[in-house]
Design a protein around this motif. Sequence first.
Motif, mmCIF file in Angstrom:
data_model
loop_
_atom_site.group_PDB
_atom_site.id
_atom_site.type_symbol
_atom_site.label_atom_id
_atom_site.label_comp_id
_atom_site.label_asym_id
_atom_site.label_seq_id
_atom_site.Cartn_x
_atom_site.Cartn_y
_atom_site.Cartn_z
ATOM 1 N N ALA A 16 -0.231 12.328 8.478
ATOM 2 C CA ALA A 16 0.100 12.220 7.058
ATOM 3 C C ALA A 16 0.590 10.818 6.708
ATOM 4 O O ALA A 16 0.236 10.263 5.662
ATOM 5 C CB ALA A 16 1.149 13.268 6.690
ATOM 6 N N LEU A 17 1.416 10.237 7.573
ATOM 7 C CA LEU A 17 1.906 8.883 7.338
ATOM 8 C C LEU A 17 0.754 7.880 7.330
ATOM 9 O O LEU A 17 0.693 6.999 6.467
ATOM 10 C CB LEU A 17 2.920 8.499 8.416
ATOM 11 N N GLN A 70 -1.189 8.176 4.172
ATOM 12 C CA GLN A 70 -0.443 7.682 3.015
ATOM 13 C C GLN A 70 -0.620 6.183 2.814
ATOM 14 O O GLN A 70 -0.605 5.696 1.681
ATOM 15 C CB GLN A 70 1.043 8.009 3.171
ATOM 16 N N ALA A 123 4.395 2.240 6.922
ATOM 17 C CA ALA A 123 4.368 3.619 7.395
ATOM 18 C C ALA A 123 5.429 3.875 8.461
ATOM 19 O O ALA A 123 6.038 4.949 8.506
ATOM 20 C CB ALA A 123 2.979 3.953 7.953
ATOM 21 N N MET A 156 -0.091 1.835 -3.341
ATOM 22 C CA MET A 156 0.761 2.437 -2.313
ATOM 23 C C MET A 156 2.236 2.363 -2.702
ATOM 24 O O MET A 156 2.965 3.363 -2.641
ATOM 25 C CB MET A 156 0.525 1.724 -0.988
ATOM 26 N N ILE A 191 4.859 5.377 -3.452
ATOM 27 C CA ILE A 191 6.085 5.570 -2.667
ATOM 28 C C ILE A 191 7.292 5.669 -3.582
ATOM 29 O O ILE A 191 8.214 6.465 -3.356
ATOM 30 C CB ILE A 191 6.250 4.426 -1.654
#
Length: 247
Positions: free
Chosen positions: A130-131, A134, A159, A189, A193
């Motif tokens: 998942a990281l 992302q 990450a 990104m 976040i």
Amino acid sequence: MTALLEVSGVSVSFDGFRAINNLSFSIGAAELRAIIGPNGAGKTTFMDIITGKTRPDSGSVTWGERAISLLNLSEAAIARIGIGRKFQRPTVFEDQTVAENLILALKSPRNPFAALAFVLTGEGRARVAALAAQVGLGAHLARKAGELSHGQKQWLEIAMLLAQEPRLLLIDEPAAGMTLAEREQTTAMLVGIARTRAVVVVEHDMEFVRRLNCRVTVLHEGAVLAEGSLDHVTRNPAVIEVYLGRG
């Protein structure tokens, strides 16, 4: 709204030079903020104070809903309570794969080989995937970090910070050395976040700051010179004079 981080009246001098001068700054729990300013404005010292690397001569720095003083905490303790910092040059383990870098960040183990064996066969696998997804590295988990482009290494380090579940990220010049496509992806990104945590971006690239579309704080001689949208601060005569240049 209660601030996640509150810096109030902070000053610090080095050998008679006042690097930070009565600086006050605050940021909310889910906010993206850009910090700009000329060289020597105090941007790095500001981040050093927040992360415990530099102790101010006066003022206060408080954290979270309980207004914990960061000035009483070590650098390691500040990292543990949820403040992550990324320097301009990416620092990743180049001989390890993307997945292994993330696993090491996730567990912070004393014995990295034992940690790798544990997480790769445990529930951490989904978290690592998942990281990576992302930050746009989902297809690169098996690649060695040293094979990544400069921009991809920057994303991997972001990450790795996210693996620690920080509430505040301090990110220094993320756009430096990136291609246009990488910069666009980095913008998206960071905006994403900041929907769930605070992100402070120190940046010189004004076009990159414009794409972030966030509140901007201008530092000069260790103090806040102006604050607001990028259009607002770049119309400020004082900002034009000291940072953008006449005309």
